[in-house]
Scaffold this motif. Structure first.
Motif, PDB file in Angstrom:
ATOM      1  N   THR A 330      72.664  46.572  31.909  1.00 46.28           N
ATOM      2  CA  THR A 330      73.208  46.638  33.337  1.00 46.28           C
ATOM      3  C   THR A 330      72.092  46.553  34.190  1.00 46.28           C
ATOM      4  O   THR A 330      71.749  45.807  35.272  1.00 46.28           O
ATOM      5  CB  THR A 330      73.863  47.668  33.495  1.00 46.28           C
ATOM      6  OG1 THR A 330      75.078  47.662  32.640  1.00 46.28           O
ATOM      7  CG2 THR A 330      74.459  47.823  34.933  1.00 46.28           C
ATOM      8  N   LYS A 331      71.007  47.117  33.887  1.00 48.22           N
ATOM      9  CA  LYS A 331      69.810  47.527  34.661  1.00 48.22           C
ATOM     10  C   LYS A 331      68.962  45.989  34.939  1.00 48.22           C
ATOM     11  O   LYS A 331      68.634  45.682  36.016  1.00 48.22           O
ATOM     12  CB  LYS A 331      68.881  48.344  34.008  1.00 48.22           C
ATOM     13  CG  LYS A 331      67.450  48.595  34.929  1.00 48.22           C
ATOM     14  CD  LYS A 331      66.488  49.706  34.033  1.00 48.22           C
ATOM     15  CE  LYS A 331      65.418  49.906  35.101  1.00 48.22           C
ATOM     16  NZ  LYS A 331      64.592  51.007  34.376  1.00 48.22           N
ATOM     17  N   THR A 333      70.534  43.280  34.627  1.00 47.73           N
ATOM     18  CA  THR A 333      71.361  42.323  35.329  1.00 47.73           C
ATOM     19  C   THR A 333      71.554  42.607  36.910  1.00 47.73           C
ATOM     20  O   THR A 333      71.350  41.657  37.494  1.00 47.73           O
ATOM     21  CB  THR A 333      72.916  42.520  34.836  1.00 47.73           C
ATOM     22  OG1 THR A 333      73.023  42.060  33.520  1.00 47.73           O
ATOM     23  CG2 THR A 333      73.726  41.773  35.707  1.00 47.73           C
ATOM     24  N   GLU A 334      71.390  43.962  37.108  1.00 43.34           N
ATOM     25  CA  GLU A 334      71.207  44.196  38.663  1.00 43.34           C
ATOM     26  C   GLU A 334      69.934  43.815  39.089  1.00 43.34           C
ATOM     27  O   GLU A 334      69.862  43.188  40.232  1.00 43.34           O
ATOM     28  CB  GLU A 334      71.197  45.705  38.671  1.00 43.34           C
ATOM     29  CG  GLU A 334      72.639  46.425  38.487  1.00 43.34           C
ATOM     30  CD  GLU A 334      72.688  47.870  38.387  1.00 43.34           C
ATOM     31  OE1 GLU A 334      71.815  48.482  38.604  1.00 43.34           O
ATOM     32  OE2 GLU A 334      73.655  48.390  38.408  1.00 43.34           O
ATOM     33  N   GLU A 337      70.059  39.847  39.742  1.00 42.61           N
ATOM     34  CA  GLU A 337      70.932  39.758  40.721  1.00 42.61           C
ATOM     35  C   GLU A 337      70.188  39.690  42.239  1.00 42.61           C
ATOM     36  O   GLU A 337      70.337  39.007  43.118  1.00 42.61           O
ATOM     37  CB  GLU A 337      71.994  40.567  40.931  1.00 42.61           C
ATOM     38  CG  GLU A 337      73.015  40.175  39.738  1.00 42.61           C
ATOM     39  CD  GLU A 337      74.271  40.997  39.584  1.00 42.61           C
ATOM     40  OE1 GLU A 337      74.295  41.958  40.267  1.00 42.61           O
ATOM     41  OE2 GLU A 337      75.170  40.663  38.861  1.00 42.61           O
ATOM     42  N   ARG A 338      69.299  40.714  42.142  1.00 44.89           N
ATOM     43  CA  ARG A 338      68.582  41.150  43.522  1.00 44.89           C
ATOM     44  C   ARG A 338      67.420  39.999  43.701  1.00 44.89           C
ATOM     45  O   ARG A 338      66.983  39.679  44.891  1.00 44.89           O
ATOM     46  CB  ARG A 338      67.743  42.525  43.397  1.00 44.89           C
ATOM     47  CG  ARG A 338      68.886  43.789  43.676  1.00 44.89           C
ATOM     48  CD  ARG A 338      68.011  44.763  43.914  1.00 44.89           C
ATOM     49  NE  ARG A 338      67.079  45.213  42.844  1.00 44.89           N
ATOM     50  CZ  ARG A 338      67.618  46.060  41.797  1.00 44.89           C
ATOM     51  NH1 ARG A 338      68.686  46.635  41.573  1.00 44.89           N
ATOM     52  NH2 ARG A 338      66.475  46.745  40.748  1.00 44.89           N
TER      53      ARG A 338
END
Length: 340
Positions: A330-331, A333-334, A337-338
């Motif tokens: 998840t880290k 992926t975030e 996305e940024r």
């Protein structure tokens, strides 16, 4: 978690690196000259006459940076002892500040390979030993658990033989014999070793790797290094345009490592392609990628975004592997996305 070193530590490391880059050229005997190899490009060599023989040693491609090192090396040629003293002092300062150093066996091995010319002739240190060196390059302190390894992995392009008309000296088989390294059994049916080990199971191990450009290629000869290497996919992306680095051992060892942004993206691919039996290694791959994405996303966002774009656009297998890893973190992926 990562913590930044004071700016003075990063400056000290850059001073050490620049001193080694200049001294490396000064240490090559002979007069530098430029060779025009037509479509292959222009490359600097040093020419030395010994008796009735003329020896030529490879320096590097014709770039502004290499020309600058050659100019500065003329003044550094007679100051070897002063260089050793100053470099040892800088290494001591970095060690005291907490920058990661080499263990004794890895230090001896990398130092011997550097003296033989492995990194000058195109070898690139990859794997966790390369990751350790990003601590000084990026000015951050890494968790010890992510930077522990006894393996030394060296990768190079097989086609470098077309432009580098030079070879290691002494031969690596001789260097390894002096260090008590023995060839290990490998995948090759012709018994061409790509891996060498010291001290049996659990001891220091060195393996040579080469990008796989054809499916049928498993073992290829790295002519300038005089060794065989295991062919692996996706490796060409990792070792393109490597950067110089200094490993902390004695007065420092000059070598080259992948660009950190390429290493970070490559770890996404490697983690996804690990066999189920290597789950712990895949977890370590993702953890290293997370750290580098976090640092580079803050300090070098343009370089990271470009490396990520190139990997995604290379082909469907690349995109599939990257997406598998992103789905596991998840880290990551975030952070991706940024970037967009």
């Amino acid at each position: 978690m990562t913590h930044s070193f004071p700016l003075s530590v990063h400056t000290t490391y850059q001073d050490l690196l620049q001193a080694h880059l200049v001294q490396a050229v000064a240490d090559i005997p002979g007069q530098p000259f430029l060779r025009d190899m037509g479509e292959k490009g222009k490359y600097w060599y040093a020419r030395q006459r010994i008796g009735d023989r003329t020896l030529q040693k490879y320096i590097g491609p014709d770039t502004k940076e290499v020309r600058h090192r050659i100019d500065k090396a003329k003044a550094a040629g007679d100051e070897r002892q002063a260089f050793e003293r100053r470099s040892a002092s800088l290494v001591a300062q970095l060690r005291a500040a907490g920058v990661l150093t080499l263990d004794r066996d890895s230090g001896k091995l990398l130092n011997a390979m550097a003296k033989a010319g492995v990194f000058r002739l195109g070898g690139t240190l990859v794997g966790t030993h390369a990751f350790r060196l990003y601590s000084a390059e990026l000015g951050v302190r890494f968790e010890d658990a992510l930077a522990v390894t006894a393996d030394v992995d060296i990768a190079a392009f097989e086609h470098l033989k077309l432009v580098i008309e030079d070879e290691v000296d002494p031969a690596l088989s001789e260097t390894f014999r002096d260090l008590n390294l023995q060839p290990a059994a490998g995948i090759d049916r012709k018994n061409r070793p790509t891996k060498w080990t010291m001290g049996g199971e659990g001891g220091t191990e060195v393996e040579f790797l080469v990008p796989r450009m054809h499916e049928e290629s498993e073992v290829l000869k790295l002519e300038p290094l005089g060794v065989y290497a295991q062919a692996l996919p996706f490796l060409n992306f990792l070792i393109a345009e490597p950067i110089a680095a200094v490993a902390l051992y004695r007065s420092g060892i000059l070598l080259q490592i992948p660009r950190p942004e390429r290493y970070a993206v490559h770890k996404l691919i490697v983690a996804a392609r690990r066999h189920a039996s290597s789950a712990l290694k895949a977890k370590k791959d993702l953890a290293q990628a997370e750290i580098l994405f976090e640092i580079l996303g803050e300090d070098r966002p343009t370089e990271l975004k470009e490396a990520f774009r190139v990997a995604l656009e290379t082909g469907p297998k690349w995109r599939e592997a990257i997406n598998i890893s992103l789905n596991r973190s998840t880290k990551l992926t975030e952070m991706v996305e940024r970037m967009n």
